[in-house]
Motif scaffolding. Structure first.
Motif, PDB file in Angstrom:
ATOM      1  N   ALA A 120       4.092   0.244 -10.862  1.00  0.00           N
ATOM      2  CA  ALA A 120       2.829  -0.469 -10.638  1.00  0.00           C
ATOM      3  C   ALA A 120       2.640  -0.794  -9.158  1.00  0.00           C
ATOM      4  CB  ALA A 120       2.808  -1.748 -11.476  1.00  0.00           C
ATOM      5  N   ARG A 121       3.732  -1.151  -8.483  1.00  0.00           N
ATOM      6  CA  ARG A 121       3.613  -1.499  -7.062  1.00  0.00           C
ATOM      7  C   ARG A 121       3.210  -0.290  -6.235  1.00  0.00           C
ATOM      8  NH1 ARG A 121       8.266  -3.558  -6.538  1.00  0.00           N
ATOM      9  NH2 ARG A 121       9.409  -1.914  -5.428  1.00  0.00           N
ATOM     10  N   LEU A 122       3.820   0.860  -6.499  1.00  0.00           N
ATOM     11  CA  LEU A 122       3.468   2.064  -5.756  1.00  0.00           C
ATOM     12  C   LEU A 122       2.032   2.491  -6.020  1.00  0.00           C
ATOM     13  CD1 LEU A 122       6.728   4.198  -6.150  1.00  0.00           C
ATOM     14  CD2 LEU A 122       5.951   2.946  -4.130  1.00  0.00           C
ATOM     15  N   GLN A 123       1.591   2.358  -7.263  1.00  0.00           N
ATOM     16  CA  GLN A 123       0.204   2.704  -7.578  1.00  0.00           C
ATOM     17  C   GLN A 123      -0.757   1.825  -6.793  1.00  0.00           C
ATOM     18  OE1 GLN A 123      -0.887   2.303 -11.714  1.00  0.00           O
ATOM     19  NE2 GLN A 123      -3.049   2.760 -11.333  1.00  0.00           N
ATOM     20  N   GLN A 124      -0.455   0.537  -6.732  1.00  0.00           N
ATOM     21  CA  GLN A 124      -1.329  -0.385  -6.011  1.00  0.00           C
ATOM     22  C   GLN A 124      -1.297  -0.123  -4.512  1.00  0.00           C
ATOM     23  OE1 GLN A 124      -0.324  -3.263  -3.935  1.00  0.00           O
ATOM     24  NE2 GLN A 124      -2.512  -3.653  -3.568  1.00  0.00           N
TER      25      GLN A 124
END
Length: 651
Positions: free
Chosen positions: A258-262
């Protein structure tokens, strides 16, 4: 599901030894060492769970490799030594995990060598950390020896045993006051993130250990603190405690995904991340990727087939029909899966900007030992650059040869070795020549007549011109004040073209800049004049004028921005002065806690020396960026030597 940790730290902090200890705790085998300058992926089991450790190189010149490992890591372990004076060596890695948003633990390795107090070490590290560092353990000392550790959450004491699990012991009486003091500091730090704990401390109630453990896990997962644990990978001390902390407190892979997507601004979650790569003889390009979901080998990845998938462990030579969620694997013959990419089923996306390498500090001309290998070398360097985020490749404008931009001398040696091992290329490397220029110091009028008769139509052009110096950085300009059509207007562009030709190489042998040429008068012949004749006249006339107008050498001056821990910046003034540069001052580095940026103007020829001096004076962690600023005149024997050396160079 397999979880992944990245082990970061400077050289000689015991990273690889710690990873080897992870692998052997439950009877596993040590995985082979990685190729120099590359990351190693080592799988191991702990209490029924599968883990992968990414062991990263420790040189600052391979910092981009450590950053890339954070793309695939649920949590980072930063190895440090117990010496407070070595705290600056951890600064690049503390900055890297903060920029990446990766939860991190600090492991004070080689604790048996400690002589300083842990509180002093934590204070020294805190100068460079964006998040509070909380000490989870304190050492038990017997005179000058470290014999065990006390866990500040459970308040249990452990005695170290060589090659065996630590033994639970009674808290030594002499440690009680120190342990209470350290635990109080730990709880005060945690209370900043939890109102209930703050109330308990205000009311002088002792919080239960379970509550504190849960708060530690939450604070780590939310990337609010960095916990410091102690031990020795070599002797096996404190390693189980570290793994238990990771097991209970490290976030699950969903948080990383989720962090990389954001961070990358993607509208869909990545299916995998490609974090490392290389080139192997007889194999071609390889890529290391971590799957964020189950990936069948037949399913497209990044819009194309993922190639041959195999375990990341080089000892396992087998094809995989499916990659389990969380696993790191090696992809062969998947040229579209370059390192530093987030991959969905249909597309490949750039990773977040925090993965970028530091600016190149070393620029070298790379030449093959065998001239016939020139084309092969260009292709090999381009291939290496695709998987090496710290390597830049371009064509040198002066020689047309291959110009490599590198992180430093160690990186240069690695690139040369890779060219030899993977491509069979022996190469030499040279410093590129600074982009010297020349100009004039006074005005001069010139009259030049070009006349040639060879039978039939001849060549005739007569020009009168004035050349004059202009302001620094003004470049070349051309004007005309011809009256009465003495030079027909259709020939004036040819005179300008000839004048520009003369600027390509002046009397000192370098391109000429900052000169104004004015065509004032001339004469043409009705039959023999032509564009070519007037171009020749313009070139030769300006060439004669340049020799008579006081030619002077210009050296390029670059603006350097040196980034280093603030404790080192006081020594940069003498370094810059010794390199014939001009210090401009310093200011806090807005992107790195505890660092400063020192600015200076230096001759381009001094930049290779600056690279060596910056590394030597900052324990290897400093770096600089540079850009061209202006040209300035150069006189005396140094200028004469440059002109003479340039004249001896082959054309």
């Amino acid at each position: 599901m397999t979880r992944t940790l990245a082990v970061l730290g400077a050289s000689n902090t015991g990273k690889s030894t710690l990873v080897d200890r992870f692998c052997t705790l439950e009877g596993g085998a040590i995985q082979p060492a990685a190729a120099p300058g590359e990351a190693r992926v080592a799988g191991f089991a702990h209490l029924g769970e599968r883990w992968q450790a990414i062991d990263t190189p420790g040189s600052i010149e391979a910092l981009h490799v450590a950053k890339a490992a954070l793309l695939a890591a649920d949590v980072a372990v930063i190895c440090v030594t117990p010496d407070p004076d070595a705290a600056p060596l951890a600064a690049p890695y503390l900055h890297a995990v903060a920029a990446a948003g990766t939860p991190a633990l600090i492991f004070v390795n080689r604790i048996d060598e400690a002589t300083a107090r842990m509180r002093d070490l934590v204070a020294a590290l805190q100068d460079y950390a964006e998040h509070p560092i909380i000490l989870r353990q304190v050492p038990i000392r017997d005179g000058d020896r470290i014999t065990g550790a006390v866990d500040l959450v459970s308040e249990r004491a452990w005695s170290y045993r060589e090659g065996e699990p630590s033994k639970l012991i009674e808290l030594p009486a002499g440690m009680i006051e120190r342990e209470h003091e350290a635990r109080e500091s730990l709880l005060e730090s945690l209370s900043e993130f939890d109102d209930h704990l703050l109330e308990e401390l205000i009311e002088e109630r002792v919080p239960p250990s379970g509550e504190v453990y849960a708060l530690c896990a939450r604070a780590l997962a939310e990337n609010k603190v960095e916990e410091a644990l102690i031990g020795s990978g070599l002797h096996g001390n404190g390693v189980v405690r570290l793994l238990k902390a990771l097991r209970h407190e490290a976030p699950q892979p969903e948080a990383l995904r989720a962090r990389l997507q954001q961070q990358a601004g993607l509208t869909e979650s990545p299916a995998a991340v490609v974090f490392a790569g290389g080139y192997r003889k007889h194999m071609g390009r390889i890529a290391l990727l971590r799957a964020f979901e189950t990936l069948p080998a037949t399913r497209p990845l990044g819009g194309r087939a993922p190639g041959q998938l195999s375990p990341a462990d080089p000892r396992e030579q087998r094809h995989l029909d499916e990659v389990a969620e969380g696993e790191i694997v090696q992809a062969v013959k998947a040229d579209h899966l370059a390192p530093g990419r987030l991959v969905t089923q249909g597309a490949v996306h750039d990773a977040p900007g925090w993965t970028a390498a530091l600016p190149a500090m070393l620029h070298r001309l790379i030449a093959p030992s065998n001239e016939r290998d020139g084309v092969k070398l260009s292709g090999a360097l381009a291939t290496l650059a695709e998987s090496d985020g710290g390597l830049g490749v371009a064509q040198d404008p002066a020689t047309g040869g291959a110009l490599a931009s590198l992180q430093g001398p160690l990186h240069l040696r690695l690139v040369r070795q890779r060219l030899k091992d993977a491509f069979g290329l022996e190469v030499a490397d040279l410093d590129p020549s600074p982009a010297y220029r020349e100009t004039i110091t006074k005005s001069h009028d010139v009259a030049y007549r070009h006349k040639k008769q060879t039978g039939g139509a001849g060549q005739f052009a007569d020009v009168k011109m004035t050349i004059a110096p202009t302001g620094r950085g003004a470049g070349f300009s051309f004007a005309e004040t011809v009256k009465g059509g003495a030079v027909p207007r259709n020939y004036i562009p040819a005179v300008e073209a000839g004048a520009r030709d003369a600027m390509e190489k002046g009397p000192l042998g370098f391109p000429v800049v900052d000169v104004a040429v004015t065509l004032t008068d001339g004469q043409a012949h009705a039959v023999d004049s032509s564009d070519m004749a007037f171009r020749i006249a313009g070139r030769r006339g300006v060439g004669e004028a340049l020799e008579a107008a006081g030619p002077v050498l210009l050296q390029p001056i670059h603006r350097a921005r040196i980034h280093a821990p603030s404790i080192f910046t006081g020594g940069f003034g003498p370094i810059v002065s010794a390199l014939h540069g001009q210090p401009l001052g310093f200011e806090p580095d807005p992107e790195a806690r505890g660092w400063e940026v020192f600015e200076a103007l230096l001759p381009a020829a001094a930049l290779p020396g600056l690279a060596n001096d910056v590394r030597a004076s900052t324990q290897g962690v400093g770096w600089f960026s540079e850009s061209f600023d202006h040209y300035e005149e150069m006189h005396g024997k140094a200028a004469e030597r440059i002109v003479q050396d340039h004249a001896r160079e082959p054309a």
